[in-house]
Motif scaffolding. Structure first.
Motif, PDB file in Angstrom:
ATOM      1  N   SER A  69       0.893  -1.067  -0.165  1.00  0.00           N
ATOM      2  CA  SER A  69       0.070   0.025   0.051  1.00  0.00           C
ATOM      3  C   SER A  69       0.855   1.223   0.021  1.00  0.00           C
ATOM      4  CB  SER A  69      -0.980  -0.088   1.292  1.00  0.00           C
ATOM      5  OG  SER A  69      -1.599   0.984   1.259  1.00  0.00           O
ATOM      6  N   ILE A  70       0.659   2.109  -0.690  1.00  0.00           N
ATOM      7  CA  ILE A  70       1.220   3.511  -0.777  1.00  0.00           C
ATOM      8  C   ILE A  70       0.202   4.652  -0.721  1.00  0.00           C
ATOM      9  CG2 ILE A  70       3.138   2.835  -2.217  1.00  0.00           C
ATOM     10  CD1 ILE A  70       1.641   3.897  -4.699  1.00  0.00           C
ATOM     11  N   LYS A  71       0.347   5.806  -0.448  1.00  0.00           N
ATOM     12  CA  LYS A  71      -0.326   6.968  -0.280  1.00  0.00           C
ATOM     13  C   LYS A  71      -1.448   6.886  -1.299  1.00  0.00           C
ATOM     14  CE  LYS A  71       2.552   9.806   2.646  1.00  0.00           C
ATOM     15  NZ  LYS A  71       3.221  11.103   2.943  1.00  0.00           N
ATOM     16  N   SER A  72      -0.928   6.957  -2.623  1.00  0.00           N
ATOM     17  CA  SER A  72      -1.971   7.267  -3.646  1.00  0.00           C
ATOM     18  C   SER A  72      -2.758   5.926  -3.961  1.00  0.00           C
ATOM     19  CB  SER A  72      -1.122   7.651  -4.966  1.00  0.00           C
ATOM     20  OG  SER A  72      -0.082   6.656  -5.203  1.00  0.00           O
ATOM     21  N   GLY A  73      -2.389   4.894  -3.583  1.00  0.00           N
ATOM     22  CA  GLY A  73      -3.088   3.816  -3.874  1.00  0.00           C
ATOM     23  C   GLY A  73      -2.292   2.471  -3.333  1.00  0.00           C
ATOM     24  N   MET A  74      -1.733   1.579  -4.552  1.00  0.00           N
ATOM     25  CA  MET A  74      -0.962   0.428  -4.070  1.00  0.00           C
ATOM     26  C   MET A  74       0.081   0.408  -5.300  1.00  0.00           C
ATOM     27  SD  MET A  74      -3.372  -2.664  -5.056  1.00  0.00           S
ATOM     28  CE  MET A  74      -2.121  -3.805  -4.711  1.00  0.00           C
ATOM     29  N   VAL A  75       0.928  -0.476  -5.216  1.00  0.00           N
ATOM     30  CA  VAL A  75       2.207  -0.735  -5.962  1.00  0.00           C
ATOM     31  C   VAL A  75       2.112  -2.573  -5.996  1.00  0.00           C
ATOM     32  CG1 VAL A  75       3.809  -0.781  -4.122  1.00  0.00           C
ATOM     33  CG2 VAL A  75       4.385  -0.411  -6.680  1.00  0.00           C
TER      34      VAL A  75
ATOM     35  N   LEU B 255      -1.194   1.470  -9.097  1.00  0.00           N
ATOM     36  CA  LEU B 255      -2.634   1.510  -9.217  1.00  0.00           C
ATOM     37  C   LEU B 255      -3.140   2.599  -8.056  1.00  0.00           C
ATOM     38  CD1 LEU B 255      -3.667  -2.246  -9.390  1.00  0.00           C
ATOM     39  CD2 LEU B 255      -3.436  -0.570 -11.136  1.00  0.00           C
ATOM     40  N   SER B 256      -3.625   3.705  -8.701  1.00  0.00           N
ATOM     41  CA  SER B 256      -4.329   4.920  -7.956  1.00  0.00           C
ATOM     42  C   SER B 256      -5.363   4.423  -7.363  1.00  0.00           C
ATOM     43  CB  SER B 256      -4.137   6.056  -8.695  1.00  0.00           C
ATOM     44  OG  SER B 256      -5.291   6.014  -9.704  1.00  0.00           O
ATOM     45  N   LEU B 257      -5.960   5.139  -6.495  1.00  0.00           N
ATOM     46  CA  LEU B 257      -7.445   5.044  -5.782  1.00  0.00           C
ATOM     47  C   LEU B 257      -8.344   5.114  -6.879  1.00  0.00           C
ATOM     48  CD1 LEU B 257      -7.025   6.868  -2.392  1.00  0.00           C
ATOM     49  CD2 LEU B 257      -6.935   4.384  -2.846  1.00  0.00           C
TER      50      LEU B 257
END
Length: 619
Positions: A446-452, A607-609
């Motif tokens: 999980s990352i701030k903008s979505g997931m990697v 993948l962004s939110l």
């Protein structure tokens, strides 16, 4: 209004034709070798200098040419192979278009000396860049000698597009081998810059199988003999014979794969797929079998005139050929699995070891047992029970203290504590989980903008590549000294490559103490690899250099580090625990170029939110 269309001069037309027929020095070698075979030669000698740039000379003992034929051979569309268009569908020879010599003479300095058995003297013709220079009578043996000097001297743009000498030399070797494989009853020799590369004697056996096997072994190396499995099948539409290699000897490289149709080398991805399909389930991932397959098909069922180099052909019944090739190879592999000793040249006297071979039969072995022993009866065999008890006390005394019951309880208590602690640690780790593995191929986080989503194999290649490149260029990759020297088998063709990159291999940790005719002797290897991985890595290195050897030393080091990274990176399907996943992720994003692997493949995608929400909102 003036006219614009006009005929090209012959020399210009020949230079344009040369662009299709003569792509590189190897093209000249191919055409001259095939002409020598068609001339009935039994001994053919190839001499090359500077990878064909300075000299390509071919000497044969064929039937030779008369003075008028010698002059006519350099004319466009002059040939002795065909007379009508229908002859194209019933070919018995190699070269037939009549463009080769005219095209070669248009872009080089050519000297031809030729003589027939009925002539007293030979004819010598000199042509420079398509311009006739001289014709004279000279002394010479029966046969022909072609000297092609200064190739592309009048087309500097084409000359500048030639690759390095090492690459062009390997293309010449490939062209030489393809003809030599096809005609095992002809003697061939190849000399490059004064050094003998190949000396192949003519096959003396009456059996095609024996001659061809010997030719394959002479070219590929003595160690090839034990790897070969013969195949043979006769049908109405196809006769197939030749050799395949046992699955256990599959290699990382693809180079040793040959198809010959009606005595002509061809390339056919479709038929290659039939061979690979026959090995289904027998090869490790990334391994490739070698094969030398000779197909005979009706001449009117194949068109070999669809490509200028005549290596790509079209069959009328490809599907049937596919099925026959696949089933024939499967049958041969099945025989090998049932009867491992498929090598019919083995020494049968070795089947029974040592002196037992002639020993006479004596009697059945006798098994002695204690008839009175009863393990459930304490007093059944007093003597045996006493001995067993004494032995039990000897080893039990090593492990049991004076109070074995208390010690057993203490051990159980310690084990339970360890299990409790392990479960507690796992629960803590699960609570702090930041990454997880998907199908043992990808790592999601999980990352701030979505997931990697990370490709673990490509990511690890990037990490290892940058680590190894930094070490090799700055201080040299660490190596481990071997207790006993390690001998690695290679083919004759690969020795030239190893000699070229020997110094760079040394920097990478491969210390070569000796280069033999068909093997390397290593006294140390890189610290990061095990002995069992050395052969695969060496094969990968050779394959990489075979395809793209640059001139600069740094680029050679770069290729070595790429090969090491590719071979040692974790493979798809490898399970990683949470710490290993996070370590991989952290190291990747510490790299200078984290976005791509050393081979240009993406290492991760994000993948962004919004992307995720759109996936769920789609109807």
């Amino acid at each position: 209004m003036s006219d614009f269309i006009r005929l090209l001069p012959d020399n210009v037309a020949n230079q344009i034709a040369a662009g299709e027929v003569v792509q590189r020095p190897a093209s000249v070698v191919k055409e001259l070798l095939e002409n020598a075979v068609d001339a009935g030669a039994t001994d053919i000698k190839l001499i090359v200098k500077d990878a064909g740039r300075s000299l390509i000379q071919l000497i044969d003992n064929g039937r030779g040419m008369s003075p008028s034929d010698a002059r006519m051979s350099f004319e466009r569309h002059a040939t002795s192979k065909i007379q009508t268009a229908n002859d194209l569908f019933n070919l018995h020879t190699n070269g037939f278009r009549g463009e080769a010599l005219a095209s070669i003479a248009a872009i080089a300095h050519v000297v031809l000396r030729t003589k027939t058995a009925g002539d007293e003297l030979a004819t010598e013709i000199r042509i420079n860049g398509g311009e006739f220079i001289s014709e004279q009578v000279v002394a010479g043996p029966v046969g022909s000698s072609f000297e092609v000097k200064n190739l592309f001297y009048n087309i500097p743009a084409r000359r500048n597009f030639l690759k390095s000498n090492s690459i062009e030399t390997r293309h010449i070797i490939d062209a030489f081998q393809r003809v030599a494989f096809t005609y095992p009853k002809i003697a061939f020799s190849f000399e490059h810059n004064g050094s003998e590369v190949f000396k192949l004697p003519a096959g003396s056996s009456k059996q095609w199988n024996s001659n061809t096997r010997q030719r394959v072994v002479n070219i590929m190396g003595k160690s090839t003999n034990e790897k070969l499995v013969p195949i043979h099948e006769e049908t109405d539409i196809l006769s197939i014979k030749g050799f395949i290699t046992k699955p256990s000897f599959a290699k990382k490289k693809k180079g040793e794969q040959f198809f010959f149709v009606n005595n002509r080398f061809i390339k056919s991805p479709y038929l290659h797929h039939a061979v690979i399909n026959a090995y289904d389930g027998l090869l490790n991932q990334g391994s490739h079998p070698s094969y030398f397959l000779y197909l005979d098909v009706p001449k009117n069922s194949v068109d070999i005139n669809i490509h200028p180099t005549k290596t790509e052909i079209k069959f009328d019944n490809e599907r049937d050929l596919y099925a026959i090739i696949r089933s024939t190879i499967k049958h041969s592999l099945g025989q090998y699995n049932v009867v491992p000793s498929l090598d019919f040249e083995r020494d049968a006297s070795l089947d029974t070891p040592y002196s037992y071979k002639d020993r006479a039969y004596v009697t059945n072995p006798v098994i002695e047992i204690d008839q009175g022993f009863n393990p459930f009866k304490e007093k059944g065999n007093t003597k045996f029970n006493k001995e067993r008890s004494a032995k039990n006390l000897q080893w039990e005394a090593l492990y049991l203290s004076d109070n074995p019951e208390n010690e057993l309880i203490e051990n159980i208590t310690v084990d339970m504590d360890n299990v409790t602690q392990d479960l507690f640690d796992e629960a803590q780790e699960a609570a702090a989980l930041k990454t997880f593995q998907v199908q043992a191929k990808f790592i999601a986080s999980s990352i701030k903008s979505g997931m990697v989503l990370i490709d673990q194999h490509a990511a690890h290649q990037r990490i290892l590549y940058e680590e190894y490149l930094a070490k090799v260029t700055m201080e040299g990759l660490g190596h481990q000294q071997l207790l006993f020297p390690l001998k690695v088998s290679i083919s004759k063709n690969d020795v030239m490559i190893i000699e070229q990159i020997r110094q760079d291999l040394n920097s990478a940790g491969f210390h070569i103490s000796e280069i033999q005719e068909e093997a390397l002797v290593l006294d140390s290897i890189p610290s990061a690899i095990a002995e069992k991985e050395v052969l695969g890595i060496i094969e990968s290195l050779i394959e990489n250099f075979r395809n793209e050897v640059p001139e600069s030393s740094f680029s050679q080091v770069d290729l070595i580090t790429k090969s090491l990274a590719k071979s040692l990176a974790i493979k798809p399907g490898t399970s990683l625990n949470n710490r290993e996943q996070e370590n991989l992720l952290n190291k990747l994003f510490s790299c200078k170029e984290p976005n791509y692997s050393p081979f240009g493949k993406k290492t991760f995608i994000t993948l962004s939110l919004n992307d995720l929400e759109e996936k769920f909102n789609l109807e």
